[in-house]
Design a protein around this motif. Structure first.
Motif, PDB file in Angstrom:
ATOM      1  N   PRO A  38      53.759  68.192  34.102  1.00  0.00           N
ATOM      2  CA  PRO A  38      52.958  67.607  33.016  1.00  0.00           C
ATOM      3  C   PRO A  38      52.389  66.254  33.465  1.00  0.00           C
ATOM      4  CG  PRO A  38      55.287  67.414  32.524  1.00  0.00           C
ATOM      5  CD  PRO A  38      55.170  68.210  33.785  1.00  0.00           C
ATOM      6  N   LEU A  39      51.232  66.295  34.113  1.00  0.00           N
ATOM      7  CA  LEU A  39      50.671  65.096  34.746  1.00  0.00           C
ATOM      8  C   LEU A  39      50.296  64.020  33.740  1.00  0.00           C
ATOM      9  CD1 LEU A  39      48.476  66.722  37.518  1.00  0.00           C
ATOM     10  CD2 LEU A  39      50.704  65.652  37.740  1.00  0.00           C
ATOM     11  N   ARG A  40      49.794  64.408  32.589  1.00  0.00           N
ATOM     12  CA  ARG A  40      49.403  63.395  31.589  1.00  0.00           C
ATOM     13  C   ARG A  40      50.622  62.622  31.089  1.00  0.00           C
ATOM     14  NH1 ARG A  40      44.140  63.207  32.460  1.00  0.00           N
ATOM     15  NH2 ARG A  40      43.134  65.217  32.230  1.00  0.00           N
ATOM     16  N   LEU A  41      51.742  63.321  30.899  1.00  0.00           N
ATOM     17  CA  LEU A  41      52.969  62.646  30.473  1.00  0.00           C
ATOM     18  C   LEU A  41      53.475  61.709  31.566  1.00  0.00           C
ATOM     19  CD1 LEU A  41      55.291  62.276  28.464  1.00  0.00           C
ATOM     20  CD2 LEU A  41      56.404  64.242  29.534  1.00  0.00           C
ATOM     21  N   ARG A  42      53.450  62.175  32.816  1.00  0.00           N
ATOM     22  CA  ARG A  42      53.860  61.310  33.924  1.00  0.00           C
ATOM     23  C   ARG A  42      52.948  60.095  34.034  1.00  0.00           C
ATOM     24  NH1 ARG A  42      54.515  64.784  39.215  1.00  0.00           N
ATOM     25  NH2 ARG A  42      54.598  62.696  40.090  1.00  0.00           N
ATOM     26  N   LEU A  43      51.655  60.299  33.795  1.00  0.00           N
ATOM     27  CA  LEU A  43      50.710  59.182  33.830  1.00  0.00           C
ATOM     28  C   LEU A  43      51.039  58.166  32.740  1.00  0.00           C
ATOM     29  CD1 LEU A  43      48.036  58.111  35.113  1.00  0.00           C
ATOM     30  CD2 LEU A  43      46.854  59.336  33.295  1.00  0.00           C
ATOM     31  N   ALA A  44      51.321  58.645  31.538  1.00  0.00           N
ATOM     32  CA  ALA A  44      51.659  57.739  30.432  1.00  0.00           C
ATOM     33  C   ALA A  44      52.966  56.989  30.713  1.00  0.00           C
ATOM     34  CB  ALA A  44      51.773  58.528  29.134  1.00  0.00           C
ATOM     35  N   LEU A  45      53.988  57.700  31.189  1.00  0.00           N
ATOM     36  CA  LEU A  45      55.271  57.053  31.455  1.00  0.00           C
ATOM     37  C   LEU A  45      55.160  56.025  32.579  1.00  0.00           C
ATOM     38  CD1 LEU A  45      57.718  60.062  31.113  1.00  0.00           C
ATOM     39  CD2 LEU A  45      57.453  58.135  29.554  1.00  0.00           C
ATOM     40  N   ALA A  46      54.447  56.372  33.639  1.00  0.00           N
ATOM     41  CA  ALA A  46      54.274  55.415  34.739  1.00  0.00           C
ATOM     42  C   ALA A  46      53.455  54.220  34.274  1.00  0.00           C
ATOM     43  CB  ALA A  46      53.609  56.096  35.930  1.00  0.00           C
ATOM     44  N   GLY A  47      52.449  54.457  33.447  1.00  0.00           N
ATOM     45  CA  GLY A  47      51.626  53.360  32.939  1.00  0.00           C
ATOM     46  C   GLY A  47      52.383  52.428  32.006  1.00  0.00           C
ATOM     47  N   ILE A  48      53.358  52.975  31.283  1.00  0.00           N
ATOM     48  CA  ILE A  48      54.164  52.151  30.380  1.00  0.00           C
ATOM     49  C   ILE A  48      55.242  51.389  31.147  1.00  0.00           C
ATOM     50  CG2 ILE A  48      55.889  52.263  28.532  1.00  0.00           C
ATOM     51  CD1 ILE A  48      54.221  54.603  27.364  1.00  0.00           C
ATOM     52  N   PHE A  49      55.942  52.082  32.044  1.00  0.00           N
ATOM     53  CA  PHE A  49      57.099  51.470  32.697  1.00  0.00           C
ATOM     54  C   PHE A  49      56.750  50.577  33.875  1.00  0.00           C
ATOM     55  CE2 PHE A  49      59.333  54.770  30.305  1.00  0.00           C
ATOM     56  CZ  PHE A  49      60.302  53.985  29.716  1.00  0.00           C
ATOM     57  N   LEU A  50      55.604  50.774  34.503  1.00  0.00           N
ATOM     58  CA  LEU A  50      55.231  49.894  35.611  1.00  0.00           C
ATOM     59  C   LEU A  50      55.147  48.435  35.159  1.00  0.00           C
ATOM     60  CD1 LEU A  50      54.363  49.391  38.523  1.00  0.00           C
ATOM     61  CD2 LEU A  50      52.035  49.967  37.830  1.00  0.00           C
ATOM     62  N   PRO A  51      54.401  48.089  34.101  1.00  0.00           N
ATOM     63  CA  PRO A  51      54.380  46.682  33.688  1.00  0.00           C
ATOM     64  C   PRO A  51      55.731  46.180  33.170  1.00  0.00           C
ATOM     65  CG  PRO A  51      52.855  47.977  32.347  1.00  0.00           C
ATOM     66  CD  PRO A  51      53.443  48.890  33.348  1.00  0.00           C
ATOM     67  N   LEU A  52      56.527  47.063  32.555  1.00  0.00           N
ATOM     68  CA  LEU A  52      57.840  46.641  32.081  1.00  0.00           C
ATOM     69  C   LEU A  52      58.762  46.276  33.241  1.00  0.00           C
ATOM     70  CD1 LEU A  52      58.551  49.127  29.165  1.00  0.00           C
ATOM     71  CD2 LEU A  52      58.005  46.710  29.011  1.00  0.00           C
ATOM     72  N   PHE A  53      58.758  47.091  34.287  1.00  0.00           N
ATOM     73  CA  PHE A  53      59.606  46.784  35.439  1.00  0.00           C
ATOM     74  C   PHE A  53      59.102  45.562  36.198  1.00  0.00           C
ATOM     75  CE2 PHE A  53      60.899  51.446  35.360  1.00  0.00           C
ATOM     76  CZ  PHE A  53      62.116  51.169  34.760  1.00  0.00           C
ATOM     77  N   VAL A  54      57.802  45.382  36.273  1.00  0.00           N
ATOM     78  CA  VAL A  54      57.263  44.173  36.920  1.00  0.00           C
ATOM     79  C   VAL A  54      57.675  42.940  36.119  1.00  0.00           C
ATOM     80  CG1 VAL A  54      55.141  42.935  37.470  1.00  0.00           C
ATOM     81  CG2 VAL A  54      55.361  45.334  38.087  1.00  0.00           C
ATOM     82  N   ALA A  55      57.571  43.032  34.786  1.00  0.00           N
ATOM     83  CA  ALA A  55      57.984  41.907  33.942  1.00  0.00           C
ATOM     84  C   ALA A  55      59.481  41.637  34.090  1.00  0.00           C
ATOM     85  CB  ALA A  55      57.641  42.200  32.479  1.00  0.00           C
ATOM     86  N   GLY A  56      60.301  42.683  34.157  1.00  0.00           N
ATOM     87  CA  GLY A  56      61.742  42.501  34.360  1.00  0.00           C
ATOM     88  C   GLY A  56      62.044  41.860  35.700  1.00  0.00           C
ATOM     89  N   CYS A  57      61.311  42.268  36.718  1.00  0.00           N
ATOM     90  CA  CYS A  57      61.500  41.689  38.052  1.00  0.00           C
ATOM     91  C   CYS A  57      61.191  40.192  38.032  1.00  0.00           C
ATOM     92  CB  CYS A  57      60.604  42.414  39.046  1.00  0.00           C
ATOM     93  SG  CYS A  57      60.697  41.781  40.713  1.00  0.00           S
ATOM     94  N   VAL A  58      60.075  39.841  37.414  1.00  0.00           N
ATOM     95  CA  VAL A  58      59.684  38.427  37.337  1.00  0.00           C
ATOM     96  C   VAL A  58      60.672  37.647  36.478  1.00  0.00           C
ATOM     97  CG1 VAL A  58      57.907  36.865  36.462  1.00  0.00           C
ATOM     98  CG2 VAL A  58      57.247  38.898  37.772  1.00  0.00           C
ATOM     99  N   LEU A  59      61.060  38.203  35.337  1.00  0.00           N
ATOM    100  CA  LEU A  59      61.990  37.528  34.436  1.00  0.00           C
ATOM    101  C   LEU A  59      63.331  37.252  35.123  1.00  0.00           C
ATOM    102  CD1 LEU A  59      62.722  36.659  31.439  1.00  0.00           C
ATOM    103  CD2 LEU A  59      63.766  38.913  31.294  1.00  0.00           C
ATOM    104  N   PHE A  60      63.900  38.288  35.743  1.00  0.00           N
ATOM    105  CA  PHE A  60      65.190  38.092  36.409  1.00  0.00           C
ATOM    106  C   PHE A  60      65.062  37.177  37.626  1.00  0.00           C
ATOM    107  CE2 PHE A  60      66.353  42.256  34.354  1.00  0.00           C
ATOM    108  CZ  PHE A  60      67.251  41.704  33.465  1.00  0.00           C
ATOM    109  N   GLY A  61      63.926  37.224  38.312  1.00  0.00           N
ATOM    110  CA  GLY A  61      63.715  36.343  39.455  1.00  0.00           C
ATOM    111  C   GLY A  61      63.629  34.882  39.051  1.00  0.00           C
ATOM    112  N   VAL A  62      62.893  34.615  37.969  1.00  0.00           N
ATOM    113  CA  VAL A  62      62.785  33.231  37.469  1.00  0.00           C
ATOM    114  C   VAL A  62      64.130  32.759  36.938  1.00  0.00           C
ATOM    115  CG1 VAL A  62      61.720  31.809  35.665  1.00  0.00           C
ATOM    116  CG2 VAL A  62      60.320  33.379  37.019  1.00  0.00           C
ATOM    117  N   TRP A  63      64.829  33.638  36.237  1.00  0.00           N
ATOM    118  CA  TRP A  63      66.140  33.287  35.697  1.00  0.00           C
ATOM    119  C   TRP A  63      67.126  32.991  36.839  1.00  0.00           C
ATOM    120  CZ3 TRP A  63      69.226  37.036  31.996  1.00  0.00           C
ATOM    121  CH2 TRP A  63      70.306  36.361  31.437  1.00  0.00           C
ATOM    122  N   ALA A  64      67.066  33.786  37.922  1.00  0.00           N
ATOM    123  CA  ALA A  64      67.950  33.548  39.066  1.00  0.00           C
ATOM    124  C   ALA A  64      67.612  32.234  39.751  1.00  0.00           C
ATOM    125  CB  ALA A  64      67.835  34.698  40.062  1.00  0.00           C
ATOM    126  N   ALA A  65      66.336  31.897  39.827  1.00  0.00           N
ATOM    127  CA  ALA A  65      65.937  30.642  40.465  1.00  0.00           C
ATOM    128  C   ALA A  65      66.382  29.443  39.646  1.00  0.00           C
ATOM    129  CB  ALA A  65      64.429  30.613  40.663  1.00  0.00           C
TER     130      ALA A  65
END
Length: 111
Positions: A38-65
């Motif tokens: 189901p490519l459309r579902l995979r597209l939606a999930l990747a589009g939603i979770f990519l910015p969330l994981f990037v934001a989590g990476c930045v948040l935890f990185g700043v918090w660790a610093a």
């Protein structure tokens, strides 16, 4: 000149159904010939979770610093969480690229 791909019995495997070294597993007959993800579902999930994981990476990185030596959680677990989020963001990004390539291929063939 390319060799023709053959299966274990020596029969020619069509290019559309062959893998890198021929068909890995013979068909059992129970799965559909044209099974698709189901490519459309995979597209939606990747589009939603990519910015969330990037934001989590930045948040935890700043918090660790910003974490001090006596803070809880410490710097180590925060860096670990940041690395996990970065890995998941990379996985979502690669999946997004794969899905977009497959969708472009479907549009080109007119399926």
């Amino acid at each position: 000149m390319r060799e023709e791909r053959t299966d274990r019995t020596g029969q020619r495997v069509p290019r559309s159904r062959s893998g890198a070294i021929g068909r890995r597993f013979p068909r059992t007959g129970t799965e559909p010939v044209t099974a698709r993800s189901p490519l459309r579902l995979r597209l939606a999930l990747a589009g939603i979770f990519l910015p969330l994981f990037v934001a989590g990476c930045v948040l935890f990185g700043v918090w660790a610093a910003d974490a001090g030596p006596d803070d809880s959680p410490g710097r180590g677990p925060l860096i670990f969480l940041s690395a996990v989020c970065a890995f998941l963001a990379l996985t979502a990004f690669v999946d997004l690229l794969v899905v977009l390539r497959r969708l472009r291929g479907e549009r080109a063939t007119g399926r």
